[in-house]
Design a protein around this motif. Structure first.
Motif, short mmCIF file in Angstrom:
data_model
loop_
_atom_site.label_atom_id
_atom_site.label_comp_id
_atom_site.label_asym_id
_atom_site.label_seq_id
_atom_site.Cartn_x
_atom_site.Cartn_y
_atom_site.Cartn_z
N LYS A 1 10.43 6.80 13.10
CA LYS A 1 9.58 7.75 13.93
C LYS A 1 10.32 9.10 14.29
N ARG A 2 11.50 8.70 14.74
CA ARG A 2 12.49 9.98 15.03
C ARG A 2 13.04 10.74 14.01
N ILE A 3 13.30 10.07 12.90
CA ILE A 3 13.64 10.66 11.59
C ILE A 3 12.38 11.82 11.40
N GLU A 4 11.19 11.27 11.31
CA GLU A 4 9.92 11.90 10.81
C GLU A 4 9.89 13.31 11.84
N GLU A 5 9.91 12.77 13.19
CA GLU A 5 9.61 13.77 13.91
C GLU A 5 10.64 14.84 14.03
N GLN A 6 12.22 14.64 13.76
CA GLN A 6 13.25 15.50 13.92
C GLN A 6 13.37 16.29 12.58
N SER A 7 12.60 15.70 11.69
CA SER A 7 12.50 16.71 10.33
C SER A 7 11.39 17.33 10.34
N GLU A 8 10.56 17.25 11.12
CA GLU A 8 9.19 17.75 11.26
C GLU A 8 8.47 17.56 9.90
N GLY A 9 8.46 16.24 9.74
CA GLY A 9 7.58 15.52 8.68
C GLY A 9 8.36 15.68 7.44
N ALA A 10 9.34 16.27 7.18
CA ALA A 10 9.90 16.28 5.79
C ALA A 10 10.49 15.19 5.51
N ILE A 11 10.90 14.09 6.16
CA ILE A 11 11.23 12.90 5.86
C ILE A 11 10.28 11.71 6.40
N LYS A 12 9.87 11.05 5.34
CA LYS A 12 9.25 9.53 5.70
C LYS A 12 10.07 8.54 5.50
N VAL A 13 9.90 7.62 6.28
CA VAL A 13 10.62 6.39 6.17
C VAL A 13 9.45 5.17 6.01
N GLU A 14 9.33 4.59 4.77
CA GLU A 14 8.44 3.46 4.67
C GLU A 14 9.31 2.08 4.83
N ILE A 15 8.88 1.15 5.67
CA ILE A 15 9.68 0.03 5.70
C ILE A 15 8.83 -1.45 4.96
N PHE A 16 9.75 -2.10 4.23
CA PHE A 16 9.17 -3.28 3.54
C PHE A 16 9.97 -4.49 3.93
N PRO A 17 9.39 -5.01 5.08
CA PRO A 17 10.21 -6.34 5.34
C PRO A 17 10.04 -7.49 4.34
N ALA A 18 10.66 -8.54 4.94
CA ALA A 18 10.55 -9.84 4.02
C ALA A 18 10.44 -9.83 2.53
N MET A 19 11.66 -9.07 2.15
CA MET A 19 11.85 -8.97 0.68
C MET A 19 10.43 -8.65 -0.16
N GLN A 20 9.86 -7.79 0.47
CA GLN A 20 8.46 -7.39 -0.03
C GLN A 20 8.60 -6.70 -1.48
N LEU A 21 9.86 -6.00 -1.68
CA LEU A 21 9.69 -5.16 -2.88
C LEU A 21 10.69 -6.19 -4.06
N GLY A 22 10.89 -7.32 -3.68
CA GLY A 22 11.34 -8.23 -4.69
C GLY A 22 12.79 -8.46 -4.54
N GLY A 23 13.39 -9.42 -5.43
CA GLY A 23 14.91 -9.57 -5.45
C GLY A 23 15.20 -10.95 -4.10
N SER A 24 16.23 -11.18 -4.08
CA SER A 24 16.61 -11.99 -2.78
C SER A 24 17.58 -11.50 -1.75
N ALA A 25 17.49 -12.10 -0.87
CA ALA A 25 18.32 -11.44 0.33
C ALA A 25 19.82 -11.04 -0.02
N PRO A 26 20.56 -11.70 -0.85
CA PRO A 26 21.76 -11.47 -1.22
C PRO A 26 21.89 -10.13 -2.09
N SER A 27 20.84 -9.87 -2.72
CA SER A 27 20.73 -8.57 -3.49
C SER A 27 20.45 -7.36 -2.78
N LEU A 28 20.18 -7.46 -1.41
CA LEU A 28 19.72 -6.05 -0.66
C LEU A 28 20.89 -4.99 -0.72
N TYR A 29 22.28 -5.40 -0.27
CA TYR A 29 23.15 -4.54 -0.32
C TYR A 29 23.17 -3.63 -1.79
N ASP A 30 23.14 -4.32 -2.82
CA ASP A 30 23.12 -3.65 -4.15
C ASP A 30 21.87 -2.84 -4.56
#
Length: 348
Positions: free
Chosen positions: A52-81
């Motif tokens: 929310k801070r990022i969106e407000e300070q960028s005046e809406g130019a940056i939006k951050v979508e959060i995907f918990p619990a590996m919703q985008l696929g892969g395994s936890a060890p793959s997250l860094y890569d």
């Protein structure tokens, strides 16, 4: 009468069309992926307000979508890569999920090193930015941090002394803690957090080591209802974690938007995350106490000797391993200890 537009007026109009919000760049959406449950305090009390801070300070130019619990696929060890390779823009992960890849970070995995999540997170961030810069090539570290010290949670038996661990199958979060629990006679089982609920419910493991806030978010405290604490300033263990942004995603931002990210990255963010975890830990413990559904056991200072003896052995073995790999293990451990002490004193 015909009015001809001036060059200045055309430039002004062009500027307005380019950016009604002051940032001459189309809206950027950053996808943030992590391993933990949606209800975990790091998401609800840090990542969501940060986005929310990022969106407000960028005046809406940056939006951050959060995907918990590996919703985008892969395994936890793959997250860094996933973040490094641009599969996602941002990831939150534990460095211990990829053993031997970030060896310096293991200084923070040593037993009886951490104090509070706040102080230990600040120490981890300074340590990483001093000793691990090369390891973060390809990513922009928003924050390096460490969780509130973990406790022991068991299902069908209580742990009131070191001897009570013997023969128990215990989930451990890192290579170092696997070694440590093994030295105490437990059968150490390594697994990422998302696998814990099924493992404890099916009896694959007898217990686990986690902070209360993480265990509560996972929903395992209804099953593992025996909880072991350690008296004194140092907690049992922690683990170094990172919130990293793909370097190319950062480089593609305008200078103004880069500044928004810069203003919301660094030591103060590590401190904020640590504070959020500490506060959530207190609330989770208070909720268990109020419910009357869990039993709390405390290892007194005068009973710590076998625990600390095993810790000294585990740390000595880690230092020797690091030395054999060309690192100065003692220097790294001493530096981690010094920084934890520094920020513990600073945040009192």
């Amino acid at each position: 009468m015909t009015i001809k537009p001036t060059l200045a007026s055309l430039m002004l109009l062009s500027g307005l069309l380019l950016s009604a919000n002051g940032y001459a760049q189309d809206t950027v959406t950053l996808r943030l992926h992590h391993f933990a449950a949606p209800a975990t305090p790091v998401q609800t009390e840090y990542l969501e307000p940060w986005a929310k801070r990022i969106e407000e300070q960028s005046e809406g130019a940056i939006k951050v979508e959060i995907f918990p619990a590996m919703q985008l696929g892969g395994s936890a060890p793959s997250l860094y890569d996933q973040a490094k390779d641009g599969v996602v823009d941002i990831s939150w992960t534990l460095l211990s999920y990829t053993p031997n890849r970030f060896p310096e970070s293991e200084a923070f995995d040593q037993p009886f090193l951490p104090t509070t999540g706040e102080a230990t997170s600040m120490a981890a961030h300074e340590f990483a930015t001093t000793h691990m810069q090369d390891a973060f090539e390809g990513v922009y570290p928003i924050a390096v941090f460490a969780h509130t010290p973990g406790k022991i949670h068991t299902r069908d038996t209580s742990v009131e002394s070191a001897d009570d661990l013997k023969g128990l199958a215990m989930r451990a979060p890192s290579k170092t803690m696997n070694r440590y629990l093994g030295l105490l006679g437990a059968q150490a089982v390594g697994m990422p957090m998302p696998q814990i609920p099924e493992a404890i419910s099916r009896g694959v493991i007898n217990g686990l080591t986690l902070p209360f806030e993480s265990a509560a978010a996972l929903g395992v405290l209804d099953i593992a209802q025996n909880h072991t604490f350690f008296e004194g300033e140092q907690g049992l263990y922690t683990a170094m974690m990172v919130l990293v942004l793909n370097q190319a995603s950062y480089d593609a931002l305008s200078s103004e938007l880069k500044q928004v990210i810069d203003d919301n990255a660094g030591l103060q963010e590590a401190q904020r995350i640590g504070q959020a975890m500490d506060q959530a830990e207190e609330r989770a413990i208070e909720a268990i106490e109020a419910s009357g559904e869990g039993e709390m056991f405390y290892i007194a200072q005068d009973s710590l000797q076998p625990w600390q003896a095993a810790a000294e052995t585990a740390t000595a073995q880690w230092i020797a391993d690091m030395d054999s790999r060309g690192f100065d293990g003692q220097l790294l451990y001493d530096e981690a200890t010094r920084l934890v002490e520094k920020y513990t004193e600073q945040t009192k």
